[in-house]
Design a protein around this motif. Structure first.
Motif, mmCIF file in Angstrom:
data_model
loop_
_atom_site.group_PDB
_atom_site.id
_atom_site.type_symbol
_atom_site.label_atom_id
_atom_site.label_comp_id
_atom_site.label_asym_id
_atom_site.label_seq_id
_atom_site.Cartn_x
_atom_site.Cartn_y
_atom_site.Cartn_z
ATOM 1 N N LYS A 79 0.851 -1.179 0.000
ATOM 2 C CA LYS A 79 0.000 0.000 0.000
ATOM 3 C C LYS A 79 0.892 1.234 0.000
ATOM 4 O O LYS A 79 1.871 1.295 0.749
ATOM 5 C CB LYS A 79 -0.912 0.006 1.230
ATOM 6 N N VAL A 80 0.560 2.207 -0.830
ATOM 7 C CA VAL A 80 1.360 3.421 -0.977
ATOM 8 C C VAL A 80 0.477 4.630 -0.699
ATOM 9 O O VAL A 80 -0.581 4.788 -1.324
ATOM 10 C CB VAL A 80 1.958 3.522 -2.396
ATOM 11 N N THR A 81 0.906 5.485 0.221
ATOM 12 C CA THR A 81 0.175 6.711 0.549
ATOM 13 C C THR A 81 1.066 7.908 0.273
ATOM 14 O O THR A 81 2.200 7.973 0.763
ATOM 15 C CB THR A 81 -0.253 6.729 2.027
ATOM 16 N N LEU A 82 0.564 8.847 -0.529
ATOM 17 C CA LEU A 82 1.288 10.088 -0.761
ATOM 18 C C LEU A 82 1.030 11.032 0.405
ATOM 19 O O LEU A 82 -0.110 11.400 0.680
ATOM 20 C CB LEU A 82 0.830 10.747 -2.065
ATOM 21 N N VAL A 83 2.091 11.430 1.091
ATOM 22 C CA VAL A 83 1.981 12.428 2.154
ATOM 23 C C VAL A 83 2.159 13.815 1.546
ATOM 24 O O VAL A 83 1.309 14.690 1.684
ATOM 25 C CB VAL A 83 3.016 12.172 3.268
ATOM 26 N N ILE A 94 7.310 17.453 5.360
ATOM 27 C CA ILE A 94 5.849 17.527 5.468
ATOM 28 C C ILE A 94 5.465 18.912 5.979
ATOM 29 O O ILE A 94 5.575 19.214 7.169
ATOM 30 C CB ILE A 94 5.304 16.439 6.419
ATOM 31 N N GLY A 95 5.013 19.770 5.079
ATOM 32 C CA GLY A 95 4.578 21.104 5.458
ATOM 33 C C GLY A 95 5.739 21.995 5.835
ATOM 34 O O GLY A 95 6.881 21.574 5.974
ATOM 35 N N GLY A 96 5.452 23.281 5.995
ATOM 36 C CA GLY A 96 6.495 24.220 6.381
ATOM 37 C C GLY A 96 7.335 24.637 5.192
ATOM 38 O O GLY A 96 7.604 23.838 4.298
ATOM 39 N N ALA A 97 7.741 25.888 5.198
ATOM 40 C CA ALA A 97 8.605 26.399 4.136
ATOM 41 C C ALA A 97 10.041 25.977 4.401
ATOM 42 O O ALA A 97 10.477 25.882 5.545
ATOM 43 C CB ALA A 97 8.516 27.919 4.068
ATOM 44 N N ILE A 98 10.796 25.696 3.335
ATOM 45 C CA ILE A 98 12.200 25.311 3.454
ATOM 46 C C ILE A 98 13.043 26.258 2.609
ATOM 47 O O ILE A 98 12.522 27.165 1.969
ATOM 48 C CB ILE A 98 12.425 23.845 3.017
#
Length: 444
Positions: free
Chosen positions: A2-6, A26-30
């Motif tokens: 099973k593959v989930t895109l975060v 996951i989230g937040g500016a880099i």
């Protein structure tokens, strides 16, 4: 499986209860606030839960974000490529991340990481010196089936011969690049930037199609390109090689795949938070599957454009809150940083060539002649030697770069540097060497 895109290059792969997360961001500016993800993730790092393994391909922040790593399960084993120097291993130690174990895997060697599941890593193309120095891809094998997570790395000739040995249920492949070229290059006109953007996108898309044709996965999807430029440089998105939607890759692939491959290899479109399970049967004809993934392209692009203007463009860069000491002497700061660069590259086999000019806030330019191993201050009206790379940026960022408070490679990727180069040719060695352009003491 099973593959989930975060989000972006971050996926969760699950097999018989074993959970593996890839390239955590996951989230937040880099990039000092210069890159954000689009679409934004709907799963937070805190919500990921139990993990058995975390694969980190390389230390670029869009694949290895410390703010994300802080929230991940410390009982997980981190999988990385076994290489020297090992930047991922060094990063984890320097940041004080203490996971259960760091397991290093040699390239092209399949290693059973748990009963019934093996992992294998593939190096990046040796012809691209910078990528080969830092990057890697992941293969997962179970039974007689495999999953290929290429992230930033299209296969090269030798790796492709090896990859073709396996039967793929799913291939996650790069369909675009993340370089600041041509968007940040002032030696190019707007029309030239458009032409170069289109040329680069076509190069990636051709490789994307060729890889699908060669590997014949049951399903394929683009990965490692779902981000945009934020802040005051958000206007540069129009010239970035990022695809405006994954449907661009699907449409191009449909047009260029052979008929047999088009019927055999199906596109998989995942939105953030969505999952694919290999056990789920395909109930539509191949033609209808292709039609389905393409139907939402206009809405996707419109929503992305709104997000850029309404959200991303309003963000601030980290350096905007930095205060430059009023006593700083820019010429001295540059000369100290340049001397450190020259000393450092003398201990390596890098051997960069040509000239670099840095536009200093004092109104003069710092000049480095690589072959002569000379650094000097020159007037702005002095002609530039050929070939050369000229660099300019905000004084606050310049101060952070020259004192080592911000990384040149990160600034390059974040598209917050302004370049001009003659001739218009990319030189890996110069870009790598710039990372040493910082004072040894961190101040002057």
């Amino acid at each position: 499986m099973k593959v989930t895109l975060v989000s972006d290059s971050t996926y969760v792969f699950e097999h018989n209860g074993v959970r593996l997360l890839t390239d955590p961001w996951i989230g937040g500016a880099i990039g000092g606030g210069a890159w954000v993800q689009y679409p934004p993730p709907v799963i937070s790092a805190q919500d990921i839960g139990r993990l058995d393994f975390i694969f980190i391909s390389h230390v670029h922040q869009d694949h290895c974000d410390p703010d994300t790593l802080r929230h991940l399960d410390r009982n997980a084993t981190v999988l990385i490529m076994d290489r020297q120097p090992n930047f991922v291993d060094t990063f984890l130690k320097q940041q004080g991340f203490s996971f259960k174990k760091v397991q290093k895997i040699r390239p092209f060697q399949s290693v059973e990481i748990c009963p019934g599941l093996a992992a294998e890593v593939i190096d990046a193309d040796p012809q691209h010196e910078l990528n080969h120095l830092v990057d890697s891809s992941l293969l997962l094998h179970w039974g007689k089936q495999s999953l290929y997570f290429a992230n930033d790395n299209p296969p090269y000739t030798a790796s492709l011969a090896h990859l073709k040995k396996y039967r793929y249920r799913l291939a996650l492949l790069p369909a675009s690049g993340g370089s600041g070229y041509p968007a940040t290059y002032t030696n190019l006109s707007a029309d030239e930037k458009n032409q170069e953007r289109d040329r680069i996108q076509k190069t990636y898309l051709n490789t994307f199609v060729e890889t699908i044709e060669a590997l014949r996965p049951d399903f394929f999807t683009p990965c490692a390109g779902s981000h945009i430029i934020s802040g005051q440089n958000a206007r540069l998105n129009q010239w970035m090689a990022f695809l405006p939607s994954p449907m661009v890759a699907f449409r191009y692939t449909r047009q260029h795949l052979s008929e047999t491959a088009r019927e055999r290899c199906l596109p998989l479109l995942l939105s953030c938070g969505q999952s694919w399970d290999e056990e789920t049967p395909v109930t539509s004809s191949p033609e209808k599957v292709w039609d389905k993934v393409l139907e939402g392209e206009p809405e996707w692009i419109s929503a992305r454009n709104r997000y850029i203007s309404d959200v991303a463009a309003k963000l601030k860069y980290d350096y905007e809150s930095h205060t430059v000491p009023p006593t700083v002497k820019w010429e001295d700061l540059f000369l100290e940083a340049a001397a450190n660069l020259i000393r450092t590259i003398e201990r390596t086999s890098l051997e960069p060539s040509g000239h670099v000019y840095l536009s200093l806030p004092s109104g003069k330019r710092g000049h480095i002649a690589f072959e002569a191993k000379v650094a000097e201050i020159v007037a702005n009206d002095k002609p530039q030697e050929q070939p050369h790379l000229s660099i300019g940026c905000d004084p606050r960022l310049m101060h952070q770069l020259l004192t080592g408070k911000f990384n040149w490679n990160a600034a390059d990727g974040a598209c917050i540097l302004e370049y001009s180069r003659i001739p218009n040719r990319y030189d890996n060695r110069v870009i790598i060497a710039l990372n040493y352009l910082k004072t040894a003491s961190g101040e002057v």
